[in-house]
Enzyme design. Structure first.
Site, short mmCIF file in Angstrom:
data_model
loop_
_atom_site.label_atom_id
_atom_site.label_comp_id
_atom_site.label_asym_id
_atom_site.label_seq_id
_atom_site.Cartn_x
_atom_site.Cartn_y
_atom_site.Cartn_z
N ASN A 151 0.81 -1.22 0.00
CA ASN A 151 0.00 0.00 0.00
C ASN A 151 0.85 1.27 0.00
OD1 ASN A 151 0.99 -0.19 2.60
ND2 ASN A 151 -0.92 0.41 3.59
N PHE A 153 2.84 4.27 -1.69
CA PHE A 153 2.55 4.94 -2.96
C PHE A 153 3.16 6.32 -3.00
CE2 PHE A 153 -0.95 6.18 -0.15
CZ PHE A 153 -1.00 7.55 -0.33
N HIS A 253 2.91 6.72 11.53
CA HIS A 253 1.80 6.05 12.21
C HIS A 253 2.16 4.66 12.73
CE1 HIS A 253 1.00 5.78 7.69
NE2 HIS A 253 1.45 4.55 8.01
N HIS A 309 -5.15 5.99 10.20
CA HIS A 309 -4.03 6.39 9.33
C HIS A 309 -4.41 6.28 7.86
CE1 HIS A 309 -3.51 2.18 8.41
NE2 HIS A 309 -2.32 2.32 7.87
N GLY A 310 -5.64 5.87 7.59
CA GLY A 310 -6.09 5.74 6.21
C GLY A 310 -7.51 5.20 6.17
#
Length: 382
Positions: A151, A153, A253, A309-310
């Site tokens: 994940n 990027f 994080h 965090h997402g």
């Protein structure tokens, strides 16, 4: 777990009820020795023995699995002196992607293009074991300034007034994983609760782990800065665009550190949880193809001053690979430039593999405030 009414043991901010396997994983860490408080974020999902999307507080015990292997993993964002429409055509996007592949490798630099040394503070600070130190000098150097897979990027985005932004998600690469594996492997004699291994913070191993964690956090931050510097050179060379240096936002994080909560000094472990003290700036990405946010923390102590965090995974990578096809990925990515040659191995990163970022942000209104919303223009994943 404590039952002190002034310090609730477990608090949750959820999009939906926890699946059974996630709930069991949360209960396992909550029941571990010396755990005082667990805060569950709305992006929580399974990942190893301790879920991603947790903040866990202890008095005197360190839990490496509650930090995870990618120590210091985090986000950075930077604005440029440009409008987002500089990436409005396919030719410009293709040239930029091609340059990024050369300047920001996914896995590691070629030996002839790798940095001769790590930055001085990383080079001069020794890790706790000769094997880790050897790995630092070899793989740590070759991977410095690289993105990673999964994940992680690099994304160009537009804010609501059409300004161009960069967002980077990367961490401590292979060396962070090696540090975690090393300390878990030598911690057999320490406290263990149903596969979750704890280390006394004041013990020699605890101090060694904390020293290695601090090093990995610095490595991850400087890795992101190196990526940003490479992107700045690319944009200057290709488009004559310069960055707005004082716009930089930087956060991580995955860490463990001492903080004051409930009038006590506690070790706060965050695994996929963003620090969100009052006014603390942060970055919460959505998913490949969906909006992201720049945020400020609200300082909610019951969350251990944390937020998501997402977006968090809705489907495991294996399930996403089986359920999502290339055509679905292309439909979901309509309007966002990405390398279609890699579509087969990007399906597990499709937007539908993740939770709805809007629902996640609504679930954590008590934890963080939205300062800026951004839409993706171009996505580069390793």
């Amino acid at each position: 777990m404590t039952t002190d009414l002034n310090q609730p043991a477990l608090r949750q901010w959820l999009v939906e009820p926890l699946p059974l396997d996630v709930a069991q994983s949360v209960q396992r860490i909550a029941a571990a020795f010396d755990v005082q408080h667990v805060a569950v974020m709305p992006d929580v999902h399974l990942s190893g023995d301790v879920c991603v999307g947790l903040a866990v507080a202890t008095h005197c015990t360190l839990y490496p699995q509650a930090v995870g292997g990618d120590i210091g993993c985090g986000m950075a964002a930077l604005q440029f002196h440009a409008l987002a429409d500089v990436l409005s055509n396919e030719r410009a996007a293709a040239r930029l992607l091609s340059a990024l592949y050369r300047r920001v490798p996914a896995i590691k630099h070629a030996r002839e293009t790798a940095p001769a040394d790590l930055p001085p503070d990383l080079q001069q600070t020794a890790l706790s074991h000769p094997r880790l130190e050897k790995l630092k000098q070899r793989e740590g150097r070759l991977q410095f300034g690289t993105l990673g897979r999964g994940n992680h990027f690099l994304e160009f985005q537009s804010d609501r007034i059409g300004q161009l932004w960069l967002m980077v998600h990367s961490g401590s690469r292979g060396i962070g994983q090696a540090i975690t594996a090393h300390h878990l492997a030598i911690g057999v004699g320490n406290r263990a609760t149903k596969s979750i291994m704890g280390i006394e913070a004041d013990s020699p191993q605890g101090q060694a782990y904390l020293s290695d964690v601090a090093w990995a956090v610095r490595y991850a931050e400087q890795n992101r800065r190196a990526i940003i510097a490479a992107v700045e050179h690319v944009l200057a060379d290709l488009l004559g665009i310069e960055a707005i240096q004082d716009s930089l936002i930087h956060c991580n994080h995955n860490h463990v550190r001492q903080e004051l909560h409930f009038a006590k000094t506690l070790w706060v472990h965050r695994k996929g949880a963003l620090p969100a003290a009052v006014g603390e700036p942060g970055i919460i990405p959505g998913s490949m193809g969906t909006r992201s946010f720049h945020v400020s923390g609200r300082g909610n102590e019951l969350s251990l001053n944390s937020s998501s965090h997402g977006a968090g995974r809705a489907l495991s990578r294996g399930l996403a690979s089986r359920m999502i096809g290339i055509h679905q990925l292309q439909r979901e990515m309509r309007g966002v430039w990405f390398d279609h040659r890699h579509a087969v191995r990007l399906v597990d990163e499709a937007p539908s593999a993740y939770k709805d970022i809007g629902a996640v942000m609504r679930a954590q209104r008590e934890l963080t405030r939205i300062d800026r919303e951004l839409q993706p223009l171009l996505s580069y994943k390793g």
